[in-house]
Design an enzyme around this catalytic site. Structure first.
Site, PDB file in Angstrom:
ATOM      1  CB  CYS A  33       3.610  40.910  18.638  1.00 21.90           C
ATOM      2  SG  CYS A  33       5.081  41.348  17.690  1.00 21.90           S
TER       3      CYS A  33
ATOM      4  CG  HIS B 117       8.124  36.615   4.292  1.00 21.90           C
ATOM      5  ND1 HIS B 117       6.915  37.276   4.183  1.00 21.90           N
ATOM      6  CD2 HIS B 117       8.154  36.069   5.531  1.00 21.90           C
ATOM      7  CE1 HIS B 117       6.243  37.119   5.325  1.00 21.90           C
ATOM      8  NE2 HIS B 117       6.982  36.386   6.154  1.00 21.90           N
TER       9      HIS B 117
ATOM     10  CG  HIS C   3       2.627  39.676   7.728  1.00 21.58           C
ATOM     11  ND1 HIS C   3       3.294  38.526   8.122  1.00 21.58           N
ATOM     12  CD2 HIS C   3       2.004  39.377   6.566  1.00 21.58           C
ATOM     13  CE1 HIS C   3       3.062  37.576   7.225  1.00 21.58           C
ATOM     14  NE2 HIS C   3       2.281  38.068   6.272  1.00 21.58           N
TER      15      HIS C   3
ATOM     16  CG  ASP D  93      -1.562  46.568  15.897  1.00 23.39           C
ATOM     17  OD1 ASP D  93      -0.457  46.760  15.346  1.00 23.39           O
ATOM     18  OD2 ASP D  93      -1.931  45.456  16.296  1.00 23.39           O
TER      19      ASP D  93
ATOM     20  NE  ARG E 236       1.517  44.904  16.045  1.00 27.88           N
ATOM     21  CZ  ARG E 236       1.168  43.653  15.703  1.00 27.88           C
ATOM     22  NH1 ARG E 236       2.069  42.697  15.676  1.00 27.88           N
ATOM     23  NH2 ARG E 236      -0.073  43.378  15.390  1.00 27.88           N
TER      24      ARG E 236
ATOM     25  CB  CYS F  23       4.901  42.112  13.157  1.00 26.08           C
ATOM     26  SG  CYS F  23       4.979  40.693  14.210  1.00 26.08           S
TER      27      CYS F  23
END
Length: 141
Positions: A76, A112, A115, A119, A127, A129
């Site tokens: 990704c 932050h 996310h 999947d 996951r 990410c």
């Protein structure tokens, strides 16, 4: 394995109390991601291709968040993990940018991180990410 309880050395275990103090602690890009909920460019982060043993910590406060053994190549463009130190993260629905996603934040400093998606690989199917700039890497000893 690296101790997730050991905070990174920021000179003090106190968290900044104001946004100006956060700006002093973090560089511009880390501030934009951690405090303003930004995202770094795909494949640009220092941890995307890292495969060393150790602990990934929150760049804002040093809290251990992801053990390197849970990192995998999802393709990704951001570091991906199939598990987190669950008591050290918080999640909430993020509906910015016309999407509904689950935001991942540091439970200690509310930074932050990125996310989480459903999947990922077994054993969790998750996951995480995560933006490289939101993380510091503490190599295993």
């Amino acid at each position: 394995m690296t101790d997730p309880e050991r905070p990174a050395d920021h000179g003090s275990e106190q968290l900044p109390e104001s946004e100006s103090e956060w700006r002093e602690r973090l560089d511009e890009e880390a501030y934009r991601v951690l405090r303003e909920r930004g995202t770094e460019a795909r494949f640009s982060g220092e941890h995307v291709d890292r495969d060393d043993d150790g602990m990934y910590r929150c760049r804002g406060c040093g809290t251990g968040l992801f053990d390197a053994t849970t990192k995998y190549d999802s393709g990704c463009g951001w570091p991906s993990f199939y598990a987190a130190e669950e008591e050290r993260i918080e999640t909430e629905v993020d509906t910015r940018h016309g999407m509904s996603r689950i935001e991942v934040k540091c439970s200690r400093c509310d930074g932050h991180l990125g996310h989480v998606f459903d999947d990922g690989p077994e054993p969790t199917g998750k996951r995480f990410c995560i933006n490289s700039v939101a993380l510091e890497f503490d190599p295993a000893e």
